[in-house]
Design a protein around this motif. Structure first.
Motif, mmCIF file in Angstrom:
data_model
loop_
_atom_site.group_PDB
_atom_site.id
_atom_site.type_symbol
_atom_site.label_atom_id
_atom_site.label_comp_id
_atom_site.label_asym_id
_atom_site.label_seq_id
_atom_site.Cartn_x
_atom_site.Cartn_y
_atom_site.Cartn_z
ATOM 1 N N SER A 104 0.825 -1.212 0.000
ATOM 2 C CA SER A 104 0.000 0.000 0.000
ATOM 3 C C SER A 104 0.856 1.259 0.000
ATOM 4 O O SER A 104 0.541 2.242 -0.684
ATOM 5 C CB SER A 104 -0.927 -0.008 1.213
ATOM 6 O OG SER A 104 -0.178 -0.031 2.432
ATOM 7 N N TRP A 105 1.959 1.247 0.748
ATOM 8 C CA TRP A 105 2.838 2.408 0.744
ATOM 9 C C TRP A 105 3.411 2.661 -0.648
ATOM 10 O O TRP A 105 3.439 3.801 -1.116
ATOM 11 C CB TRP A 105 3.979 2.217 1.741
ATOM 12 C CG TRP A 105 3.530 2.124 3.165
ATOM 13 C CD1 TRP A 105 2.341 2.568 3.687
ATOM 14 C CD2 TRP A 105 4.249 1.540 4.248
ATOM 15 N NE1 TRP A 105 2.278 2.301 5.023
ATOM 16 C CE2 TRP A 105 3.438 1.665 5.413
ATOM 17 C CE3 TRP A 105 5.491 0.920 4.376
ATOM 18 C CZ2 TRP A 105 3.840 1.202 6.656
ATOM 19 C CZ3 TRP A 105 5.901 0.460 5.610
ATOM 20 C CH2 TRP A 105 5.081 0.601 6.739
ATOM 21 N N GLY A 148 2.573 5.646 -3.149
ATOM 22 C CA GLY A 148 3.747 6.423 -3.537
ATOM 23 C C GLY A 148 3.778 6.661 -5.044
ATOM 24 O O GLY A 148 4.115 7.759 -5.501
ATOM 25 N N PHE A 176 7.408 8.041 -2.113
ATOM 26 C CA PHE A 176 7.200 6.871 -1.237
ATOM 27 C C PHE A 176 7.267 7.273 0.225
ATOM 28 O O PHE A 176 6.464 6.811 1.054
ATOM 29 C CB PHE A 176 8.253 5.813 -1.557
ATOM 30 C CG PHE A 176 8.215 4.625 -0.640
ATOM 31 C CD1 PHE A 176 7.276 3.619 -0.809
ATOM 32 C CD2 PHE A 176 9.109 4.524 0.420
ATOM 33 C CE1 PHE A 176 7.230 2.530 0.040
ATOM 34 C CE2 PHE A 176 9.073 3.434 1.279
ATOM 35 C CZ PHE A 176 8.131 2.438 1.079
ATOM 36 N N SER A 223 4.074 8.985 1.156
ATOM 37 C CA SER A 223 3.013 7.986 1.303
ATOM 38 C C SER A 223 3.115 7.280 2.650
ATOM 39 O O SER A 223 2.105 7.047 3.327
ATOM 40 C CB SER A 223 3.088 6.974 0.165
ATOM 41 O OG SER A 223 2.171 5.917 0.361
ATOM 42 N N LEU A 224 4.328 6.943 3.066
ATOM 43 C CA LEU A 224 4.543 6.301 4.363
ATOM 44 C C LEU A 224 4.127 7.220 5.499
ATOM 45 O O LEU A 224 3.435 6.797 6.450
ATOM 46 C CB LEU A 224 6.015 5.908 4.486
ATOM 47 C CG LEU A 224 6.483 5.388 5.843
ATOM 48 C CD1 LEU A 224 5.760 4.097 6.199
ATOM 49 C CD2 LEU A 224 7.995 5.156 5.829
ATOM 50 N N GLN A 264 0.159 7.487 5.615
ATOM 51 C CA GLN A 264 -0.624 6.316 6.020
ATOM 52 C C GLN A 264 -0.428 5.969 7.484
ATOM 53 O O GLN A 264 -1.367 5.530 8.151
ATOM 54 C CB GLN A 264 -0.268 5.126 5.135
ATOM 55 C CG GLN A 264 -1.171 3.920 5.334
ATOM 56 C CD GLN A 264 -1.070 2.948 4.185
ATOM 57 O OE1 GLN A 264 -0.805 3.327 3.050
ATOM 58 N NE2 GLN A 264 -1.273 1.670 4.488
ATOM 59 N N GLN A 292 -6.267 7.639 1.126
ATOM 60 C CA GLN A 292 -5.185 6.848 1.715
ATOM 61 C C GLN A 292 -5.293 6.795 3.234
ATOM 62 O O GLN A 292 -4.997 5.756 3.845
ATOM 63 C CB GLN A 292 -3.826 7.422 1.313
ATOM 64 C CG GLN A 292 -2.653 6.581 1.821
ATOM 65 C CD GLN A 292 -1.311 7.113 1.391
ATOM 66 O OE1 GLN A 292 -1.221 8.182 0.776
ATOM 67 N NE2 GLN A 292 -0.247 6.378 1.722
ATOM 68 N N GLY A 326 -5.683 3.309 5.011
ATOM 69 C CA GLY A 326 -4.620 2.944 5.944
ATOM 70 C C GLY A 326 -5.169 2.515 7.296
ATOM 71 O O GLY A 326 -4.657 1.569 7.916
#
Length: 371
Positions: free
Chosen positions: A71-72, A76, A112, A115-116, A119, A143, A147
């Motif tokens: 998902s990350w 991303g 990325f 995104s991390l 989430q 997201q 998440g």
């Protein structure tokens, strides 16, 4: 010499395969395989929660890590696409007055990392979404919601597997062998069971199933035919006070499937005795079932269990698990039929019976004595 060793090796392998041919292992695992199942394996995805819980730890952790990393990385890529479409990347040489959708996204790696951060709600503050484009705002909301769902499901699955009552069942142990001997003047099959924790199992109930191959009067062969085996304890088999090891026993009477077995023939029998213990875990109120099984080689005729509970000088009760599966040879009838015949013969000796053919005739006495 070679032929002799080959025969010994062949007999040893045959004996080991015979001993391992059991439906339920000693630790309760079922040895069964399903073949030619018509339904698709996708039906297991309908009950995805149970499927995840039944997976082994290595597969569960693989899914756990893959779900988060996947998902990350997926989001991303989406953040990189948003930055690419909006021409926020340094390769497009944006002007000084250009307002990007996401601050400080310079490539796939930074996308990325953003995104991390989004989430897992870290929020370092170096990268953030601006009000410049609605696409970025919608992607941020989507997201965040997804998440939370992934985190709740995967962490819940891990917690549920850790707290499953199946792990509690590992602290319930059965004796390595079952024994057959006299108890209370009756021939009984005895098994010892112990709770290795001080916390109790509430509402415990013990029962058994005898699995064997039978042939019906119609000529049908039934493999793994199940026969109920009733186990009792001196205090009853319901709501056991399971604080110390208990010896459960099955009375071998005329209704018992063991009635026609003898000490000389029990090893030639083909059966498997499966013993179940159901109860409720005191700490979690979750139901728990413990299983084990005994094959003819594990049923010892003419033995009883050694004492295991003693009282110390300080007034405490001590359980010595060194003698938990230890057995002692005792005098035991070689078959239940002989024991019941012996008891019936002794009972008849104490009773009187009328003989209808017996007639008592009176004889008058005459005196022939002369003075």
């Amino acid at each position: 010499m070679f032929n002799y060793l080959r025969k010994r090796f062949t007999s040893h392998i045959r004996e080991r395969s015979r001993r391992r041919a059991r439906l339920v292992s000693k630790d309760g695992r079922c040895n069964i395989e399903f073949g030619n199942v018509e339904q698709s394996r996708f039906v297991f995805l309908i009950d995805i929660w149970t499927t995840i819980l039944d997976l082994k730890w290595r597969y569960k952790m693989t899914i756990f890590i893959s779900a988060f990393l996947g998902s990350w990385f997926l989001f991303g890529l989406l953040w990189y696409v948003v930055a690419y479409i909006h021409k926020d990347l340094p390769e497009f040489n944006p002007s000084i007055n250009h307002t990007p959708c996401v601050e400080n996204i310079n490539g796939l790696t930074s996308a990325f990392l953003f995104s991390l951060e989004t989430q897992v709600t870290i929020g370092y503050g170096f990268r953030c979404v601006t009000e410049q484009c609605a696409t970025a705002i919608f992607l941020l909301i989507f997201q965040s919601i997804l998440g939370v769902i992934i985190n709740s499901f995967m962490c819940g699955a891990i917690l549920a597997k850790i707290s499953r009552s199946k792990n509690r069942a590992k602290t319930i142990t059965f004796s390595r062998n079952a024994v057959i001997s006299k108890r209370g003047g009756k021939l009984c099959l005895l098994i010892r069971v112990a709770n290795l924790r001080k916390s109790l199992l509430i509402g415990s109930h013990i029962y058994g199933k005898l699995l064997k191959t039978t042939i019906t009067p119609e000529g049908e062969t039934i493999i793994l035919d199940q026969v109920n085996i009733e186990f009792v304890v001196d205090a009853g088999n319901e709501n056991l006070f399971f604080i110390s090891p208990l010896t459960i026993y099955h009375i071998i009477d005329r209704n018992s499937p063991f009635f026609h077995m003898a000490a000389e023939t029990i090893l030639q029998q083909d059966f498997e005795l499966v013993v179940f213990l159901d109860g409720t875990v005191e700490a979690t109120s979750a139901t728990c079932q413990v299983r084990t099984s005994y094959i003819p080689e594990e049923v010892l005729w003419g033995y009883r269990f050694a004492p295991i509970v003693s009282k110390t000088k300080e007034g405490k009760y001590r359980v010595d698990f060194q003698n938990f599966s230890k057995t002692v040879a005792v005098d035991t009838p070689h078959c239940a039929f002989c024991l019941y015949n012996e008891r019936e013969a002794k009972a008849k000796e104490k009773k009187g019976y009328d003989n209808p053919g017996f007639v008592l005739s009176e004889v008058s006495e005459t005196s022939d004595t002369k003075m």
